[in-house]
Design a protein around this motif. Structure first.
Motif, PDB file in Angstrom:
ATOM      1  N   GLU A   1       2.008  16.902  12.323  1.00  6.45           N
ATOM      2  CA  GLU A   1       0.693  16.265  12.376  1.00  6.45           C
ATOM      3  C   GLU A   1      -0.333  17.178  11.712  1.00  6.45           C
TER       4      GLU A   1
ATOM      5  N   ASP B   1      -7.093  15.848  10.726  1.00 10.14           N
ATOM      6  CA  ASP B   1      -7.984  15.261   9.729  1.00 10.14           C
ATOM      7  C   ASP B   1      -9.385  15.166  10.333  1.00 10.14           C
ATOM      8  N   TYR B   2     -10.267  15.985   9.854  1.00  8.05           N
ATOM      9  CA  TYR B   2     -11.636  16.023  10.363  1.00  8.05           C
ATOM     10  C   TYR B   2     -12.613  15.310   9.446  1.00  8.05           C
ATOM     11  N   SER B   3     -12.158  14.612   8.436  1.00 10.01           N
ATOM     12  CA  SER B   3     -13.053  13.993   7.465  1.00 10.01           C
ATOM     13  C   SER B   3     -13.969  12.949   8.112  1.00 10.01           C
TER      14      SER B   3
END
Length: 131
Positions: free
Chosen positions: A16, A19-21
């Motif tokens: 995993e 994803d902080y976008s």
């Protein structure tokens, strides 16, 4: 025939990836909205301050009308007085009364000095205005 059940050891399991976008996008949008609101509020404050200064300037000009030239004084009072006529019903009535009294001094080629009764209405109008 060959055996198809060969063990594959070189393929790693799925990992995993964080994803902080989405969080970055939300932060950028919130900062942009906050800056936009701050800019709009600053502009509104500046416009309101400018409008108050214009009122003070116009009131100062209205209260210092020179009556030595009655025609110019009548036009000046009519023009500057219109700014304050829409404040409330009382100032509107006083302005229309003063405007009617100044009409004979505006549209004639040669006019006499403004009478004391009209000057009294002018002073009353100045007192009614909330500057």
């Amino acid at each position: 025939m060959k055996d198809l059940n060969i063990p594959l050891n070189d393929i790693a399991p799925l990992v995993e990836i964080p994803d902080y976008s989405l969080y970055y996008f939300i932060a950028v949008v919130l900062i942009a909205v906050a800056l936009s609101l701050a800019l709009i509020l600053a502009l509104l404050k500046q416009i309101r301050k400018r409008r108050v200064n214009l009122r003070k300037e116009r009131f100062s000009a209205l209260s210092s009308v020179d009556f030595s030239d009655p025609k110019r004084a009548a036009y000046t009072i009519s023009e500057l007085g219109r700014v304050f006529a829409s404040d409330n019903e009382r100032t509107e009535k006083a302005y229309h009364n003063l405007f009617e009294r100044l009409t004979p001094y505006k549209y004639a080629p040669k006019v006499e000095m403004i009478d004391e009764e009209t000057i009294g209405y002018y002073r009353l109008y100045l007192e009614i205005i909330d500057a």
